[in-house]
Design a protein around this motif. Structure first.
Motif, PDB file in Angstrom:
ATOM      1  N   ALA A 160       2.157   5.667 -19.725  1.00  0.00           N
ATOM      2  CA  ALA A 160       2.380   3.722 -19.052  1.00  0.00           C
ATOM      3  C   ALA A 160       3.543   3.028 -18.854  1.00  0.00           C
ATOM      4  O   ALA A 160       3.006   2.023 -17.939  1.00  0.00           O
ATOM      5  N   VAL A 161       4.315   3.651 -18.954  1.00  0.00           N
ATOM      6  CA  VAL A 161       5.405   3.198 -18.268  1.00  0.00           C
ATOM      7  C   VAL A 161       5.319   3.621 -16.337  1.00  0.00           C
ATOM      8  O   VAL A 161       5.374   2.875 -15.538  1.00  0.00           O
ATOM      9  N   THR A 162       4.591   4.465 -15.688  1.00  0.00           N
ATOM     10  CA  THR A 162       3.990   5.017 -15.212  1.00  0.00           C
ATOM     11  C   THR A 162       2.894   3.966 -14.340  1.00  0.00           C
ATOM     12  O   THR A 162       3.349   3.244 -12.564  1.00  0.00           O
ATOM     13  N   VAL A 163       2.890   3.607 -15.303  1.00  0.00           N
ATOM     14  CA  VAL A 163       1.938   2.281 -14.738  1.00  0.00           C
ATOM     15  C   VAL A 163       1.994   1.397 -14.708  1.00  0.00           C
ATOM     16  O   VAL A 163       1.332   0.467 -13.315  1.00  0.00           O
ATOM     17  N   PHE A 164       2.820   1.109 -15.292  1.00  0.00           N
ATOM     18  CA  PHE A 164       3.595  -0.189 -15.360  1.00  0.00           C
ATOM     19  C   PHE A 164       3.986  -0.292 -13.674  1.00  0.00           C
ATOM     20  O   PHE A 164       4.473  -1.454 -13.278  1.00  0.00           O
ATOM     21  N   ILE A 165       5.119   0.783 -13.579  1.00  0.00           N
ATOM     22  CA  ILE A 165       5.848   0.852 -12.404  1.00  0.00           C
ATOM     23  C   ILE A 165       5.164   1.088 -10.928  1.00  0.00           C
ATOM     24  O   ILE A 165       5.274  -0.121 -10.289  1.00  0.00           O
ATOM     25  N   ILE A 166       3.708   1.639 -10.904  1.00  0.00           N
ATOM     26  CA  ILE A 166       2.798   1.665 -10.021  1.00  0.00           C
ATOM     27  C   ILE A 166       2.316  -0.041  -9.740  1.00  0.00           C
ATOM     28  O   ILE A 166       2.277  -0.379  -8.807  1.00  0.00           O
ATOM     29  N   THR A 167       2.049  -0.878 -10.791  1.00  0.00           N
ATOM     30  CA  THR A 167       1.900  -2.042 -10.452  1.00  0.00           C
ATOM     31  C   THR A 167       2.599  -2.981  -9.830  1.00  0.00           C
ATOM     32  O   THR A 167       2.165  -3.958  -9.330  1.00  0.00           O
ATOM     33  N   CYS A 168       4.193  -2.954 -10.295  1.00  0.00           N
ATOM     34  CA  CYS A 168       5.124  -3.753 -10.183  1.00  0.00           C
ATOM     35  C   CYS A 168       5.097  -3.659  -8.277  1.00  0.00           C
ATOM     36  O   CYS A 168       5.261  -4.233  -7.614  1.00  0.00           O
ATOM     37  N   GLU A 169       4.853  -2.442  -8.344  1.00  0.00           N
ATOM     38  CA  GLU A 169       5.740  -1.956  -6.673  1.00  0.00           C
ATOM     39  C   GLU A 169       4.817  -2.531  -5.408  1.00  0.00           C
ATOM     40  O   GLU A 169       4.370  -2.259  -4.923  1.00  0.00           O
ATOM     41  N   THR A 196       2.522  -4.090  -6.156  1.00  0.00           N
ATOM     42  CA  THR A 196       1.724  -6.116  -6.315  1.00  0.00           C
ATOM     43  C   THR A 196       4.080  -6.741  -5.678  1.00  0.00           C
ATOM     44  O   THR A 196       3.228  -7.821  -5.747  1.00  0.00           O
ATOM     45  N   HIS A 197       4.134  -5.438  -5.645  1.00  0.00           N
ATOM     46  CA  HIS A 197       5.891  -6.345  -5.434  1.00  0.00           C
ATOM     47  C   HIS A 197       6.525  -7.385  -7.212  1.00  0.00           C
ATOM     48  O   HIS A 197       7.491  -7.851  -6.788  1.00  0.00           O
ATOM     49  N   LEU A 198       5.419  -7.107  -7.978  1.00  0.00           N
ATOM     50  CA  LEU A 198       6.448  -7.581  -9.112  1.00  0.00           C
ATOM     51  C   LEU A 198       7.702  -7.682  -9.270  1.00  0.00           C
ATOM     52  O   LEU A 198       8.352  -8.446 -10.071  1.00  0.00           O
ATOM     53  N   HIS A 199       7.706  -6.033  -8.997  1.00  0.00           N
ATOM     54  CA  HIS A 199       9.538  -5.689  -9.051  1.00  0.00           C
ATOM     55  C   HIS A 199      10.760  -6.555  -9.189  1.00  0.00           C
ATOM     56  O   HIS A 199      11.196  -7.067  -9.235  1.00  0.00           O
ATOM     57  N   SER A 200       9.949  -7.476  -7.292  1.00  0.00           N
ATOM     58  CA  SER A 200      11.131  -8.208  -7.737  1.00  0.00           C
ATOM     59  C   SER A 200      11.396  -9.298  -8.213  1.00  0.00           C
ATOM     60  O   SER A 200      12.424 -10.406  -7.879  1.00  0.00           O
ATOM     61  N   CYS A 201      10.266  -9.878  -8.912  1.00  0.00           N
ATOM     62  CA  CYS A 201      10.419 -10.853  -9.796  1.00  0.00           C
ATOM     63  C   CYS A 201      11.584 -10.191 -11.620  1.00  0.00           C
ATOM     64  O   CYS A 201      11.868 -11.003 -12.323  1.00  0.00           O
ATOM     65  N   LEU A 202      11.573  -9.299 -11.706  1.00  0.00           N
ATOM     66  CA  LEU A 202      12.501  -8.510 -12.718  1.00  0.00           C
ATOM     67  C   LEU A 202      13.418  -8.649 -12.325  1.00  0.00           C
ATOM     68  O   LEU A 202      14.367  -8.147 -10.928  1.00  0.00           O
ATOM     69  N   SER A 203      14.515  -8.789 -13.011  1.00  0.00           N
ATOM     70  CA  SER A 203      16.011  -9.467 -13.039  1.00  0.00           C
ATOM     71  C   SER A 203      17.031  -7.973 -13.897  1.00  0.00           C
ATOM     72  O   SER A 203      17.533  -7.817 -14.813  1.00  0.00           O
ATOM     73  N   THR A 242       0.762  -1.134   0.154  1.00  0.00           N
ATOM     74  CA  THR A 242       0.023   0.056  -0.120  1.00  0.00           C
ATOM     75  C   THR A 242       0.439   1.413  -0.495  1.00  0.00           C
ATOM     76  O   THR A 242       0.562   2.285  -0.192  1.00  0.00           O
ATOM     77  N   ALA A 243       2.166   1.173   0.148  1.00  0.00           N
ATOM     78  CA  ALA A 243       3.146   2.353   0.438  1.00  0.00           C
ATOM     79  C   ALA A 243       3.546   2.914  -0.930  1.00  0.00           C
ATOM     80  O   ALA A 243       3.839   4.091  -1.081  1.00  0.00           O
ATOM     81  N   ALA A 244       3.420   1.875  -2.028  1.00  0.00           N
ATOM     82  CA  ALA A 244       3.226   2.394  -3.384  1.00  0.00           C
ATOM     83  C   ALA A 244       2.349   3.459  -3.943  1.00  0.00           C
ATOM     84  O   ALA A 244       2.133   3.558  -4.633  1.00  0.00           O
ATOM     85  N   PHE A 270      16.319   1.906 -12.387  1.00  0.00           N
ATOM     86  CA  PHE A 270      15.192   2.163 -13.232  1.00  0.00           C
ATOM     87  C   PHE A 270      14.246   3.065 -13.521  1.00  0.00           C
ATOM     88  O   PHE A 270      13.512   3.768 -13.963  1.00  0.00           O
ATOM     89  N   THR A 271      13.751   3.291 -11.762  1.00  0.00           N
ATOM     90  CA  THR A 271      12.801   4.609 -11.896  1.00  0.00           C
ATOM     91  C   THR A 271      12.986   5.725 -11.537  1.00  0.00           C
ATOM     92  O   THR A 271      12.777   6.328 -12.099  1.00  0.00           O
ATOM     93  N   ALA A 272      14.296   5.664 -10.625  1.00  0.00           N
ATOM     94  CA  ALA A 272      15.203   6.898 -11.046  1.00  0.00           C
ATOM     95  C   ALA A 272      15.337   7.140 -12.612  1.00  0.00           C
ATOM     96  O   ALA A 272      15.415   8.513 -12.092  1.00  0.00           O
TER      97      ALA A 272
END
Length: 301
Positions: free
Chosen positions: A59-68, A70-77, A11-13, A83-85
């Motif tokens: 599109a990229v902002t939606v991707f970042i919000i979704t990943c953070e 749902t914690h899906l960003h931890s699955c990305l290599s 939820t902090a995302a 990346f976000t910075a």
């Protein structure tokens, strides 16, 4: 069923200051390109560029919000912090460019000949485009590295400057292809080689930082980047001397804009833009070199 870890949703995302800034980015970005697509309208390369900026950033902002969220960003290599910075800085530069270009080419105070409704939509789109830039700049401000803080390289001043340097180089390339007559002399071709080399290496540095692969290299990446930055300063110094001489000295070029030069298709204008942004990038590399003496890379954040 027992839980073996933390909460599934972060939820902090969406509730933290950075999360709120990203929600505003998504809202303002969607509003901007919706207003333009619905009634405001766009045309030519300038309008297409603005629409690309707003849709790409959205599109990229939606991707970042979704990943953070749902914690899906931890699955990305990739190095998520880098990346976000890097994206926040790039989006800031792109959105401020679009926020200037769109009203400059498409907004007018009177209704003729586009009609009052179209004019109002374009003014509203310009306002939201400005707000979009502010929100991306706010994210850069909130996520930038603080003194003594261990953070991702791309969040440091040196990392953020890498994005700005590459963006300025793109402006230089745009002016080069706009009938700048750079092939006229070997000296100006050397300047183009300088711009190209520095741009490619800067992009490679950003790519390695974002992918988090710096620790896998067989050479010390941190020291190599500092050495490269010093080399880029020296190369840009040579370009900052050579380009104005071979473009604006009366022996090789023209110190003043030719009177019969068509607006928008004048080589002298392109040469002036290149000269200005050559000095801008030189200053950016000098500042980068100064800051790079005080930081250490963290590739896994």
């Amino acid at each position: 069923m027992e839980s073996t870890g933390g909460p599934y949703l972060n939820t902090a995302a969406v509730t933290s200051p950075v999360g709120i800034a990203r929600l505003l980015q998504m809202t303002f970005g969607c509003t901007t390109f919706s207003l333009v697509a619905h009634q405001g309208g766009f045309s030519a390369a300038y309008g297409t560029f603005c629409m690309f900026v707003w849709t790409f950033c959205f599109a990229v902002t939606v991707f970042i919000i979704t990943c953070e969220f749902t914690h899906l960003h931890s699955c990305l290599s990739i190095s998520w912090g880098n990346f976000t910075a890097a994206f926040a800085m790039l989006a800031t530069l792109m959105s401020v460019t679009a926020a200037v270009i769109y009203p400059l080419y498409f907004v007018q105070l009177d209704c003729y000949p586009i009609g009052c409704e179209v004019r109002d939509f374009r003014i509203a789109a310009s306002v939201f485009a400005g707000l979009l830039f502010v929100t991306y700049a706010a994210e850069v401000f909130l996520t930038r590295a603080k003194p003594g803080q261990v953070t991702s390289y791309m969040a440091t001043v040196s990392g953020l400057l890498k994005i700005v340097q590459a963006f300025v180089a793109c402006i230089i390339f745009g002016a080069l292809v706009n009938d700048s007559q750079y092939s006229k002399y070997v000296a100006t071709q050397w300047c183009v080689a300088v711009y190209s080399f520095c741009f490619v290496v800067t992009v490679v540095v950003v790519a390695f930082s974002v992918t988090g692969k710096t620790a896998l290299l067989w050479f010390p990446f941190e020291r190599s980047v500092v050495v490269y930055t010093l080399g880029a300063v020296l190369l840009y110094v040579s370009a900052a001397v050579i380009w104005p001489v071979f473009c604006f000295d009366s022996k090789y070029g023209s110190p003043r804009r030719p009177g019969l030069c068509a607006k928008g298709r004048c080589p002298w204008d392109s040469q002036l833009v290149i000269a200005i942004f050559t000095y801008v990038n030189l200053l950016l590399y000098v500042v980068d070199l100064a800051y790079s003496q005080r930081i250490r890379f963290v590739s896994h954040l």
